[in-house]
Design an enzyme around this catalytic site. Sequence first.
Site, PDB file in Angstrom:
ATOM      1  N   LYS A  84       0.787  -1.247   0.000  1.00  0.00           N
ATOM      2  CA  LYS A  84       0.000   0.000   0.000  1.00  0.00           C
ATOM      3  C   LYS A  84       0.814   1.290   0.000  1.00  0.00           C
ATOM      4  CE  LYS A  84      -0.296   0.495   4.979  1.00  0.00           C
ATOM      5  NZ  LYS A  84      -1.034   0.935   6.126  1.00  0.00           N
ATOM      6  N   SER A 124      -9.969   2.005  -2.346  1.00  0.00           N
ATOM      7  CA  SER A 124      -9.418   3.223  -1.741  1.00  0.00           C
ATOM      8  C   SER A 124      -9.975   4.450  -2.437  1.00  0.00           C
ATOM      9  CB  SER A 124      -7.893   3.185  -1.914  1.00  0.00           C
ATOM     10  OG  SER A 124      -7.340   4.450  -1.630  1.00  0.00           O
ATOM     11  N   TYR A 148       0.222   2.052  -7.262  1.00  0.00           N
ATOM     12  CA  TYR A 148      -0.619   1.524  -6.176  1.00  0.00           C
ATOM     13  C   TYR A 148      -2.100   1.770  -6.489  1.00  0.00           C
ATOM     14  CZ  TYR A 148      -3.353   1.573  -1.920  1.00  0.00           C
ATOM     15  OH  TYR A 148      -4.369   1.374  -1.015  1.00  0.00           O
ATOM     16  N   LYS A 152      -5.638  -0.770  -7.420  1.00  0.00           N
ATOM     17  CA  LYS A 152      -7.002  -0.736  -6.860  1.00  0.00           C
ATOM     18  C   LYS A 152      -8.031  -0.588  -7.980  1.00  0.00           C
ATOM     19  CE  LYS A 152      -5.863  -1.158  -2.553  1.00  0.00           C
ATOM     20  NZ  LYS A 152      -6.006  -2.487  -1.948  1.00  0.00           N
ATOM     21  N   ASN A 197       5.045   7.710   6.286  1.00  0.00           N
ATOM     22  CA  ASN A 197       4.694   8.600   5.170  1.00  0.00           C
ATOM     23  C   ASN A 197       3.387   9.319   5.453  1.00  0.00           C
ATOM     24  OD1 ASN A 197       6.783   7.781   3.322  1.00  0.00           O
ATOM     25  ND2 ASN A 197       5.693   5.821   3.166  1.00  0.00           N
TER      26      ASN A 197
HETATM   27  P1  NAD Z   1      -1.273  -3.228   6.175  1.00  0.00           P
HETATM   28  O1  NAD Z   1      -0.030  -3.231   5.360  1.00  0.00           O
HETATM   29  O2  NAD Z   1      -1.184  -2.900   7.615  1.00  0.00           O
HETATM   30  O3  NAD Z   1      -1.999  -4.651   6.053  1.00  0.00           O
HETATM   31  C1  NAD Z   1      -1.915  -5.453   4.887  1.00  0.00           C
HETATM   32  C2  NAD Z   1      -1.596  -6.881   5.320  1.00  0.00           C
HETATM   33  O4  NAD Z   1      -1.515  -7.719   4.163  1.00  0.00           O
HETATM   34  C3  NAD Z   1      -0.252  -6.986   6.043  1.00  0.00           C
HETATM   35  O5  NAD Z   1      -0.426  -7.706   7.251  1.00  0.00           O
HETATM   36  C4  NAD Z   1       0.625  -7.763   5.054  1.00  0.00           C
HETATM   37  O6  NAD Z   1       1.571  -8.570   5.737  1.00  0.00           O
HETATM   38  C5  NAD Z   1      -0.392  -8.571   4.283  1.00  0.00           C
HETATM   39  N1  NAD Z   1       0.000  -8.953   2.923  1.00  0.00           N
HETATM   40  C6  NAD Z   1       0.425  -8.134   1.921  1.00  0.00           C
HETATM   41  N2  NAD Z   1       0.681  -8.871   0.812  1.00  0.00           N
HETATM   42  C7  NAD Z   1       0.393 -10.165   1.113  1.00  0.00           C
HETATM   43  C8  NAD Z   1       0.456 -11.385   0.383  1.00  0.00           C
HETATM   44  N3  NAD Z   1       0.890 -11.440  -0.881  1.00  0.00           N
HETATM   45  N4  NAD Z   1       0.090 -12.523   1.008  1.00  0.00           N
HETATM   46  C9  NAD Z   1      -0.353 -12.496   2.299  1.00  0.00           C
HETATM   47  N5  NAD Z   1      -0.417 -11.385   3.046  1.00  0.00           N
HETATM   48  C10 NAD Z   1      -0.046 -10.225   2.444  1.00  0.00           C
HETATM   49  O7  NAD Z   1      -2.308  -2.265   5.434  1.00  0.00           O
HETATM   50  P2  NAD Z   1      -3.695  -1.671   5.934  1.00  0.00           P
HETATM   51  O8  NAD Z   1      -3.490  -0.229   6.190  1.00  0.00           O
HETATM   52  O9  NAD Z   1      -4.274  -2.535   6.966  1.00  0.00           O
HETATM   53  O10 NAD Z   1      -4.522  -1.783   4.582  1.00  0.00           O
HETATM   54  C11 NAD Z   1      -5.316  -2.921   4.290  1.00  0.00           C
HETATM   55  C12 NAD Z   1      -5.862  -2.785   2.881  1.00  0.00           C
HETATM   56  O11 NAD Z   1      -6.594  -1.567   2.798  1.00  0.00           O
HETATM   57  C13 NAD Z   1      -4.785  -2.715   1.804  1.00  0.00           C
HETATM   58  O12 NAD Z   1      -5.248  -3.436   0.671  1.00  0.00           O
HETATM   59  C14 NAD Z   1      -4.683  -1.243   1.509  1.00  0.00           C
HETATM   60  O13 NAD Z   1      -4.256  -1.006   0.182  1.00  0.00           O
HETATM   61  C15 NAD Z   1      -6.117  -0.790   1.708  1.00  0.00           C
HETATM   62  N6  NAD Z   1      -6.246   0.634   2.047  1.00  0.00           N
HETATM   63  C16 NAD Z   1      -5.557   1.140   3.110  1.00  0.00           C
HETATM   64  C17 NAD Z   1      -5.658   2.493   3.437  1.00  0.00           C
HETATM   65  C18 NAD Z   1      -4.870   3.096   4.567  1.00  0.00           C
HETATM   66  O14 NAD Z   1      -4.748   4.330   4.612  1.00  0.00           O
HETATM   67  N7  NAD Z   1      -4.359   2.316   5.516  1.00  0.00           N
HETATM   68  C19 NAD Z   1      -6.498   3.314   2.680  1.00  0.00           C
HETATM   69  C20 NAD Z   1      -7.208   2.765   1.613  1.00  0.00           C
HETATM   70  C21 NAD Z   1      -7.070   1.416   1.317  1.00  0.00           C
HETATM   71  C1  WQD Z   2      -2.739  13.445   4.536  1.00  0.00           C
HETATM   72  C2  WQD Z   2      -2.507  14.947   4.462  1.00  0.00           C
HETATM   73  C3  WQD Z   2      -0.601  15.550   3.127  1.00  0.00           C
HETATM   74  C4  WQD Z   2       2.403  13.744   5.787  1.00  0.00           C
HETATM   75  C5  WQD Z   2      -2.661   8.257   1.408  1.00  0.00           C
HETATM   76  C6  WQD Z   2      -2.672   7.517   0.098  1.00  0.00           C
HETATM   77  C7  WQD Z   2      -4.056   7.013  -0.202  1.00  0.00           C
HETATM   78  C8  WQD Z   2      -4.622   6.204   0.973  1.00  0.00           C
HETATM   79  C9  WQD Z   2      -4.469   6.911   2.279  1.00  0.00           C
HETATM   80  C10 WQD Z   2      -4.304   3.866   0.591  1.00  0.00           C
HETATM   81  C11 WQD Z   2      -2.125  15.443   3.070  1.00  0.00           C
HETATM   82  C12 WQD Z   2      -0.377  15.937   4.576  1.00  0.00           C
HETATM   83  C13 WQD Z   2       1.217  14.169   5.224  1.00  0.00           C
HETATM   84  C14 WQD Z   2       3.331  14.713   6.272  1.00  0.00           C
HETATM   85  C15 WQD Z   2       1.796  16.461   5.618  1.00  0.00           C
HETATM   86  N1  WQD Z   2      -3.963   4.943   1.136  1.00  0.00           N
HETATM   87  N2  WQD Z   2       0.917  15.503   5.140  1.00  0.00           N
HETATM   88  N3  WQD Z   2       2.987  16.032   6.169  1.00  0.00           N
HETATM   89  O1  WQD Z   2      -2.033  11.316   0.929  1.00  0.00           O
HETATM   90  O2  WQD Z   2      -4.392  11.643   1.801  1.00  0.00           O
HETATM   91  O3  WQD Z   2      -3.551   9.367   1.327  1.00  0.00           O
HETATM   92  O4  WQD Z   2      -3.111   7.366   2.448  1.00  0.00           O
HETATM   93  O5  WQD Z   2      -5.133   3.671  -0.246  1.00  0.00           O
HETATM   94  O6  WQD Z   2      -3.973   6.249  -1.351  1.00  0.00           O
HETATM   95  O7  WQD Z   2      -2.248   8.388  -0.933  1.00  0.00           O
HETATM   96  O8  WQD Z   2      -2.679  10.564   3.285  1.00  0.00           O
HETATM   97  O9  WQD Z   2      -1.666  10.735   5.518  1.00  0.00           O
HETATM   98  O10 WQD Z   2      -0.155  10.798   3.498  1.00  0.00           O
HETATM   99  O11 WQD Z   2      -1.630  12.745   3.972  1.00  0.00           O
HETATM  100  O12 WQD Z   2       1.543  17.642   5.550  1.00  0.00           O
HETATM  101  O13 WQD Z   2       4.426  14.385   6.759  1.00  0.00           O
HETATM  102  O14 WQD Z   2      -1.384  15.272   5.310  1.00  0.00           O
HETATM  103  O15 WQD Z   2      -0.062  16.496   2.258  1.00  0.00           O
HETATM  104  O16 WQD Z   2      -2.695  16.711   2.915  1.00  0.00           O
HETATM  105  P1  WQD Z   2      -3.143  10.839   1.763  1.00  0.00           P
HETATM  106  P2  WQD Z   2      -1.454  11.149   4.107  1.00  0.00           P
END
Ligand code: NAD
Ligand code: WQD
Length: 334
Positions: A84, A124, A148, A152, A197
């Site tokens: 992710k 996402s 990434y 999705k 990040n």
């Molecule tokens: P995370 O990295 O904490 O959890 C993902 C889990 O999947 C991890 O435990 C990892 O070990 C496991 N994994 C990855 N590839 C694998 C594979 N090939 N086989 C088995 N296990 C595998 O991430 P998260 O924040 O919990 O996110 C979960 C899902 O939600 C992801 O698909 C991510 O893209 C999506 N998502 C997350 C966010 C966010 O901001 N956290 C936002 C939107 C979407």
């Molecule tokens: C949030 C806000 C930054 C860090 C990301 C992925 C998105 C989704 C969720 C998986 C923004 C600002 C951030 C810092 C800052 N993930 N910022 N200083 O970019 O909205 O979304 O995570 O699907 O795909 O792109 O989240 O938490 O990185 O940023 O000012 O050190 O905080 O510019 O406005 P974002 P973020």
Amino acid sequence: MAILVTGGAGYIGSHTCVELLNAGKEVVVLDNFCNSKPEAIAKIEQVAGRRVVLYESDLLDRKAVTSVFRENKIEAVIHFAGLKAVGESVEIPLKYYHNNLTGTIILLEAMAHFNCKKLVFSSSATVYGLSDNVPFRETHPLSATNPYGRTKLMLEEIMRDTYVSDNEWSFALLRYFNPIGAHKSGLLGEEPNGVPNNLLPFVAQVAAGKLPYLSVYGGDYDTKDGTGVRDYLHVVDLAIGHLNAFDYVLDNKGAEAFNLGTGRGYSVLEIVKAIERASGVTVPYKISARRAGDIPVCYADPAKAKKVLGWEATRDIDEMCEDSWRFTKQNSGI
Ligand code: NAD
Ligand code: WQD
């Protein structure tokens, strides 16, 4: 019957496992721990007071995935497993495409083989691309700005095509906005490897004295205070949304997208203030250049999830930041 949770040891997956166990469901987790630790499973069991069945396996390992379905009666799958990190996906796109796309295709093939055709998918808000036409509705045109996000987008399309080819399938495509917060116990939360990040873990680590200051990416956006605005939602609210989506895929067929967000936007500086309130610590920050690929404002129209799934977020920004702070404090040795 059990629910298979891929990626169940991760940030959102672990919170979802707790809610599923609390609701009395049987849970099977498949995770290769590439971005999580086995201890997360012990913590899930500790918090929920129940056991999960664990497969330490890779989704890319077709034999292992098949064994899960052969050895358990899986009613539906909640599919979190995936890579992710947006920046990393630009550096190593093929790894992202292979892991996220091939892994999911192997999962779908195994599901079809065992006639288990109900899946809740972690999509996402990134699928809304660079648009600023907020609030985003599910009907908004889709696009991607990095590999990434493209995984999705492609996976949503693969799921829609799979339904078209076989109307027995049911997919809930959950478009998460910005999950933050942690479990009240302080045991489960987001533990990024290295320097975070994302905003929340970063700000919390600054408050904990682990990082010197926050760089605020852009102070000249056309927003309330010039900083970026996002729809932050509590990870426990998000986890509960998966129970609603699970019920939905049991009762419906199709491939439906749902926004999971609060519908409210908070600026970076509002988040800084909320962490300061939660921690009692002043968070030093510097306004720096905009981050490439960032949009000024992003928040959901969550009406469809409320109407169709009966889900809405209930936890406010202070609760999100208090829970994030508790987790950071308990896990950073301060
Ligand atoms: P995370 O990295 O904490 O959890 C993902 C889990 O999947 C991890 O435990 C990892 O070990 C496991 N994994 C990855 N590839 C694998 C594979 N090939 N086989 C088995 N296990 C595998 O991430 P998260 O924040 O919990 O996110 C979960 C899902 O939600 C992801 O698909 C991510 O893209 C999506 N998502 C997350 C966010 C966010 O901001 N956290 C936002 C939107 C979407
Ligand atoms: C949030 C806000 C930054 C860090 C990301 C992925 C998105 C989704 C969720 C998986 C923004 C600002 C951030 C810092 C800052 N993930 N910022 N200083 O970019 O909205 O979304 O995570 O699907 O795909 O792109 O989240 O938490 O990185 O940023 O000012 O050190 O905080 O510019 O406005 P974002 P973020």
